[in-house]
Design an enzyme around this catalytic site. Structure first.
Site, PDB file in Angstrom:
ATOM      1  N   TYR A  53       0.783  -1.312   0.007  1.00 18.34           N
ATOM      2  CA  TYR A  53      -0.125  -0.036  -0.141  1.00 18.34           C
ATOM      3  C   TYR A  53       0.711   1.223   0.179  1.00 18.34           C
ATOM      4  O   TYR A  53       2.241   1.099   0.597  1.00 18.34           O
ATOM      5  CB  TYR A  53      -0.891   0.072   1.228  1.00 18.34           C
ATOM      6  CG  TYR A  53      -2.179  -0.888   1.227  1.00 18.34           C
ATOM      7  CD1 TYR A  53      -2.175  -1.724   0.056  1.00 18.34           C
ATOM      8  CD2 TYR A  53      -2.815  -1.155   2.347  1.00 18.34           C
ATOM      9  CE1 TYR A  53      -3.514  -2.556   0.081  1.00 18.34           C
ATOM     10  CE2 TYR A  53      -3.791  -2.130   2.250  1.00 18.34           C
ATOM     11  CZ  TYR A  53      -4.064  -2.716   1.252  1.00 18.34           C
ATOM     12  OH  TYR A  53      -5.033  -3.697   1.325  1.00 18.34           O
ATOM     13  N   SER A 216     -14.256  -3.200   1.651  1.00 21.94           N
ATOM     14  CA  SER A 216     -14.933  -2.411   0.755  1.00 21.94           C
ATOM     15  C   SER A 216     -16.603  -2.670   1.034  1.00 21.94           C
ATOM     16  O   SER A 216     -17.413  -3.050   0.068  1.00 21.94           O
ATOM     17  CB  SER A 216     -14.836  -2.906  -0.765  1.00 21.94           C
ATOM     18  OG  SER A 216     -15.489  -2.000  -1.524  1.00 21.94           O
ATOM     19  N   LEU A 222     -20.423   3.143  -3.598  1.00 23.18           N
ATOM     20  CA  LEU A 222     -21.643   3.073  -4.217  1.00 23.18           C
ATOM     21  C   LEU A 222     -23.126   2.970  -3.417  1.00 23.18           C
ATOM     22  O   LEU A 222     -24.083   3.321  -3.447  1.00 23.18           O
ATOM     23  CB  LEU A 222     -21.741   1.798  -5.163  1.00 23.18           C
ATOM     24  CG  LEU A 222     -22.928   1.450  -6.105  1.00 23.18           C
ATOM     25  CD1 LEU A 222     -22.622   2.554  -7.316  1.00 23.18           C
ATOM     26  CD2 LEU A 222     -23.103   0.245  -6.319  1.00 23.18           C
TER      27      LEU A 222
END
Length: 326
Positions: A53, A216, A222
């Protein structure tokens, strides 16, 4: 904040974990420090990172990798909060251009763990996760390497990420024959809109006592009010395209959230945390305000009627073999 055992282990983790993928990359160091300070202040004790990361992730690139761990390491030295958090990182992805600078060989795991410890400026990793399955390396080799890391005090618990159910079963079987604890957790993509893991992985984890760490949980935004953002002209072109493909579901979902008088992000998190076997959900945050806005998912209680409506909007695939057989 509330806490749950990480699978069958005695380790307690906050139901919301802090994701740090963008630290030192999309978030500068100062903002990253502020977010970590706010996380600890809110009772979040599980910080998740990975050696890869901190930069654009691609198989042929090694530049910028390790930056997230380095930022966390400097924060740990400044804040003095090392003993207040469950520090989790991962290994598997390419960390150099050499043929052994990746995957799960004993050679790479030893070197990768030592490198993560240096970047994190600590002497131990609480949860060391295999970032992906490596079917080219035998489990005997992987577990021997992990046992040495545990014996040397460099690692406390071992987890997996992005494993199939049969990978988890094989890994745990091999660990059991060695009288080793084996997997404590599996980190996987799981949210209201992406429920494929319910077919086989979730039942396997539940049966084996392995905790599920969901990443997620808002499906990259979303499930956090994306339709409303598009309507208000606050969404990117990419988000507009994503919303268009699931417009009807999002319309029903955000309508239900309004009925519940709750933010969509909190509803999505509350549903996920109410799923048996889920220990914690990893939430990334671009600011302190964004982090705090998601904390309501821990305290929000969804009634049976609301859960059923969510199931109607975002139906799951069911469990194997009933999902595809009589």
């Amino acid at each position: 904040m509330t806490y749950a055992h990480l699978g069958r282990s005695g380790l307690l983790v906050s139901r919301i974990a802090l994701g740090t993928m963008d630290f030192g990359y999309l978030l500068d160091e100062s903002t990253s420090f502020d977010v970590m300070d706010a996380a600890v202040g809110a009772g979040i004790n599980h910080f998740d990172t990975a050696d890869v990361y901190g930069g654009p992730q691609a198989a042929d690139m090694a530049m910028g990798y390790g930056v997230s761990e380095e930022v966390i390491g400097r924060w740990l030295q400044r804040s003095g909060h090392r003993d207040d958090i469950v520090l989790a990182t991962k290994a598997y992805q390419p960390m150099g251009l050499g043929p052994n600078d990746r995957r799960l060989s004993a050679y790479h795991l030893r070197r990768a763990c030592d490198a993560s410890l240096r970047r994190l400026q600590t002497d131990h990793i609480d949860l060391y996760q295999m970032h992906h399955v490596d079917r080219a390396t035998p489990w005997e080799e992987i577990w021997q390497a992990m046992e040495l890391l545990v014996r040397d005090g460099k690692v406390s618990y071992v987890g997996s990420s992005n494993f199939a159910a049969w990978d988890v079963a094989l890994a745990q079987s091999a660990a059991t024959t060695r009288h080793f604890l084996g997997l404590t957790s599996e980190q996987c993509l799981y949210n209201l809109a992406k429920r494929n893991v319910e077919i086989e992985l979730v039942p396997a984890l539940r049966s084996l006592g392995i905790g599920l760490i969901a990443y997620s949980p808002l499906h990259a935004g979303l499930l956090a009010g994306a339709l409303e953002a598009v309507t208000a002209g606050r969404a990117s072109s990419e988000m507009q395209q994503r919303v268009a493909t699931q417009h009807d579901q999002l319309e029903a979902y955000e309508g239900l959230c309004r009925e519940l008088d709750a933010k969509p992000a909190n509803v999505a998190l509350a549903w996920l945390l109410g799923t048996p076997g889920v220990s914690t959900a990893i939430v990334g945050a671009g600011s302190v305000e964004q982090l705090r806005a998601n904390l309501g998912g821990v305290t929000l209680s969804l009634g049976a009627e609301a859960v059923q409506k969510l199931e109607d909007i975002w139906p799951g695939p069911g469990e194997a073999p009933q999902a595809y057989a009589w």
